[in-house]
Write a protein that holds these residues in place. Sequence first.
Motif, PDB file in Angstrom:
ATOM      1  N   LYS A 215      -7.205 -13.633   0.129  1.00 54.63           N
ATOM      2  CA  LYS A 215      -6.437 -12.355   0.164  1.00 54.63           C
ATOM      3  C   LYS A 215      -7.203 -11.389   0.901  1.00 54.63           C
ATOM      4  O   LYS A 215      -6.640 -10.510   1.908  1.00 54.63           O
ATOM      5  CB  LYS A 215      -6.346 -11.998  -1.388  1.00 54.63           C
ATOM      6  CG  LYS A 215      -5.322 -13.042  -2.260  1.00 54.63           C
ATOM      7  CD  LYS A 215      -5.297 -12.203  -3.440  1.00 54.63           C
ATOM      8  CE  LYS A 215      -4.462 -13.398  -4.505  1.00 54.63           C
ATOM      9  NZ  LYS A 215      -5.311 -14.615  -4.732  1.00 54.63           N
ATOM     10  N   ILE A 219      -5.770  -9.089   4.151  1.00 50.35           N
ATOM     11  CA  ILE A 219      -5.667  -7.722   4.327  1.00 50.35           C
ATOM     12  C   ILE A 219      -6.425  -6.972   5.188  1.00 50.35           C
ATOM     13  O   ILE A 219      -6.189  -6.259   6.010  1.00 50.35           O
ATOM     14  CB  ILE A 219      -5.953  -6.912   2.900  1.00 50.35           C
ATOM     15  CG1 ILE A 219      -7.103  -7.147   2.306  1.00 50.35           C
ATOM     16  CG2 ILE A 219      -4.490  -7.407   1.946  1.00 50.35           C
ATOM     17  CD1 ILE A 219      -7.341  -6.164   1.243  1.00 50.35           C
ATOM     18  N   PHE A 237      -0.692  -5.701   1.913  1.00 49.62           N
ATOM     19  CA  PHE A 237      -1.324  -4.995   1.045  1.00 49.62           C
ATOM     20  C   PHE A 237      -0.665  -4.948  -0.335  1.00 49.62           C
ATOM     21  O   PHE A 237      -1.416  -4.920  -1.423  1.00 49.62           O
ATOM     22  CB  PHE A 237      -1.640  -3.594   1.479  1.00 49.62           C
ATOM     23  CG  PHE A 237      -2.404  -3.407   2.726  1.00 49.62           C
ATOM     24  CD1 PHE A 237      -3.853  -3.517   2.630  1.00 49.62           C
ATOM     25  CD2 PHE A 237      -1.975  -3.349   3.969  1.00 49.62           C
ATOM     26  CE1 PHE A 237      -4.649  -3.623   3.948  1.00 49.62           C
ATOM     27  CE2 PHE A 237      -2.491  -3.133   5.028  1.00 49.62           C
ATOM     28  CZ  PHE A 237      -4.030  -3.348   5.006  1.00 49.62           C
ATOM     29  N   THR A 240      -0.875  -8.172  -2.405  1.00 52.39           N
ATOM     30  CA  THR A 240      -1.887  -8.730  -2.951  1.00 52.39           C
ATOM     31  C   THR A 240      -2.605  -7.594  -4.052  1.00 52.39           C
ATOM     32  O   THR A 240      -3.810  -7.800  -4.618  1.00 52.39           O
ATOM     33  CB  THR A 240      -3.217  -8.837  -1.946  1.00 52.39           C
ATOM     34  OG1 THR A 240      -3.383  -7.594  -1.354  1.00 52.39           O
ATOM     35  CG2 THR A 240      -2.759  -9.868  -0.791  1.00 52.39           C
ATOM     36  N   HIS A 257      -8.943  -0.946   1.575  1.00 48.22           N
ATOM     37  CA  HIS A 257      -7.950   0.080   1.398  1.00 48.22           C
ATOM     38  C   HIS A 257      -8.576   1.458   1.681  1.00 48.22           C
ATOM     39  O   HIS A 257      -7.743   2.279   2.216  1.00 48.22           O
ATOM     40  CB  HIS A 257      -7.389  -0.096  -0.249  1.00 48.22           C
ATOM     41  CG  HIS A 257      -6.523  -1.098  -0.255  1.00 48.22           C
ATOM     42  ND1 HIS A 257      -5.449  -0.729  -0.376  1.00 48.22           N
ATOM     43  CD2 HIS A 257      -6.577  -2.380  -0.760  1.00 48.22           C
ATOM     44  CE1 HIS A 257      -4.520  -2.123  -0.442  1.00 48.22           C
ATOM     45  NE2 HIS A 257      -5.512  -2.889  -0.988  1.00 48.22           N
TER      46      HIS A 257
END
Length: 266
Positions: A215, A219, A237, A240, A257
């Motif tokens: 994951k 991302i 995003f 996940t 993020h």
Amino acid sequence: MMAAKANPNSPFLSSSSSTHYSSFPFHQVSKKKVSFLVDFQCRKLVFACSEKPIPDSVNLDPSISNSGSGSSKNDSDGASSSPSNAIDFLTLCHSLKTTKRKGWVNHAIKGSESIADHMYRMSLMALIVGDLPGVNRERCIKMAIVHDIAEAIVGDITPSDGVPKAEKSRLEQAALTEMCKVLGGGMRAEEIKELWQEYENNASLEANLVKDFDKVEMILQALEYESEHGKVLDEFFLSTAGKFQTEIGKSWAAEIHLRRNSRLGN
């Protein structure tokens, strides 16, 4: 089964003929992936049936013996594959280098990553991660290398294909079985199957971590494509969010993020 033998019981072949293929239910690449194995068989028959090889020539394929068995000494103990099996297997895995990850193709990303690209960076993640209690880092590296290996035959099946999770797993399990037969069985084939199953079942601390790497890599790639192509790839995003199992996965995802929010804010 020898590396090139067309298995009449294979889920990728029709029962009527080894040169005709059943329609693979969710992917269009299976004919190409299996047909090259038939080509290998034809070449092996030509070599094995040659009663008068060129004088003073060197046989570079020790898997082909006078008996025509196609097996080397190493094959007999099940410990390793013959050179012929090994090269057949590696050739089959070539498609991992050339098959693009479908999620990016669906978003019209030009020059998008291949399945092998994805697995390679996951392997780097396992290589650079710090030591964790109870986690075998070497096993994580191996698991990252093989977790998508069945896609050499079935391709990249994504949620957008509408394939139930159980059916996807069944197709990949059948493909992995075929690939291990191509490899000629033995210890390495068993190790690949064990690693794949462990990952598929999320059955260990190593599998938990590699699932997170899967994951995280996705991302991170989404962030890079957003920057390179001026796209907004929210779905990767969102899909996940809240699904990371390990502290490493959570912390690496949080950093991605943070960088994304900073870029979008700017």
